[in-house]
Motif scaffolding. Structure first.
Motif, short mmCIF file in Angstrom:
data_model
loop_
_atom_site.label_atom_id
_atom_site.label_comp_id
_atom_site.label_asym_id
_atom_site.label_seq_id
_atom_site.Cartn_x
_atom_site.Cartn_y
_atom_site.Cartn_z
N VAL A 1 28.54 -15.23 2.06
CA VAL A 1 29.40 -14.05 1.92
C VAL A 1 30.86 -14.47 1.80
O VAL A 1 31.61 -13.93 0.98
N THR A 2 31.26 -15.44 2.60
CA THR A 2 32.64 -15.93 2.52
C THR A 2 32.93 -16.49 1.13
O THR A 2 33.99 -16.24 0.56
N LYS A 3 31.99 -17.21 0.57
CA LYS A 3 32.17 -17.82 -0.75
C LYS A 3 32.15 -16.78 -1.87
O LYS A 3 32.99 -16.81 -2.78
N LEU A 4 31.18 -15.86 -1.84
CA LEU A 4 30.96 -14.94 -2.96
C LEU A 4 31.68 -13.60 -2.84
O LEU A 4 31.84 -12.90 -3.83
N GLY A 5 32.09 -13.22 -1.63
CA GLY A 5 32.61 -11.88 -1.40
C GLY A 5 31.46 -10.89 -1.41
O GLY A 5 30.33 -11.21 -1.74
N LYS A 6 31.76 -9.66 -1.04
CA LYS A 6 30.70 -8.64 -0.91
C LYS A 6 30.03 -8.35 -2.24
O LYS A 6 28.81 -8.35 -2.35
N GLU A 7 30.83 -8.09 -3.25
CA GLU A 7 30.28 -7.74 -4.56
C GLU A 7 29.44 -8.88 -5.15
O GLU A 7 28.33 -8.67 -5.64
N PHE B 1 28.03 -11.34 -3.52
CA PHE B 1 26.84 -11.55 -2.69
C PHE B 1 25.76 -10.55 -3.06
O PHE B 1 24.60 -10.91 -3.29
N LEU B 2 26.12 -9.27 -3.12
CA LEU B 2 25.12 -8.23 -3.40
C LEU B 2 24.59 -8.31 -4.83
O LEU B 2 23.49 -7.84 -5.11
N LYS B 3 25.34 -8.94 -5.71
CA LYS B 3 24.86 -9.14 -7.07
C LYS B 3 23.82 -10.26 -7.12
O LYS B 3 22.82 -10.17 -7.82
N LYS B 4 24.05 -11.31 -6.35
CA LYS B 4 23.17 -12.48 -6.38
C LYS B 4 21.96 -12.33 -5.46
O LYS B 4 20.88 -12.81 -5.76
N PHE B 5 22.14 -11.68 -4.31
CA PHE B 5 21.08 -11.52 -3.31
C PHE B 5 20.53 -10.10 -3.36
O PHE B 5 21.25 -9.15 -3.06
#
Length: 108
Positions: free
Chosen positions: A68-74, A76-80
């Motif tokens: 989450v720290t690396k990807l940010g919320k958006e 993260f939710l796009k990838k996971f």
């Protein structure tokens, strides 16, 4: 496009219906090499097992902190993507954890 499935069931204690606490989140992150899922895949499906009663935000926080720290919320939710095998409503604790990770990270 490389995709993988992350089965939370593999880390459930026998008979347990909850995932709780930072210690358990850290244990699952380290045992599963969770951070490498983000690095080595374009998409990850996170499967929540059936008959789960609770996953608390502190568990999610410790499990997800690095991605989450690396990807940010958006990002993260796009990838996971999350797949719920049962009826547990995981969305609020997940979003609370993501928001807390990002808030604590920005406060530093």
């Amino acid at each position: 496009m490389k995709e993988t499935i992350f089965e939370l069931e593999e880390y459930r204690s026998k008979g347990s219906k909850v995932f709780t606490g930072r210690d358990k989140g850290k244990y699952v992150r380290e045992e599963s090499e969770f951070d490498s899922l983000e690095k080595n895949n374009d998409s990850v499906t996170f499967v929540i097992p059936d008959n789960i009663f609770s996953i608390n935000p502190s568990f999610f926080e410790e499990l997800l902190i690095n991605v989450v720290t690396k990807l940010g919320k958006e990002g993260f939710l796009k990838k996971f993507k999350f797949k719920n095998e049962g009826t547990y409503k995981y969305e609020k604790p997940l979003n609370d954890a993501i928001d807390r990770i990002l808030r604590e990270n920005n406060a530093l």
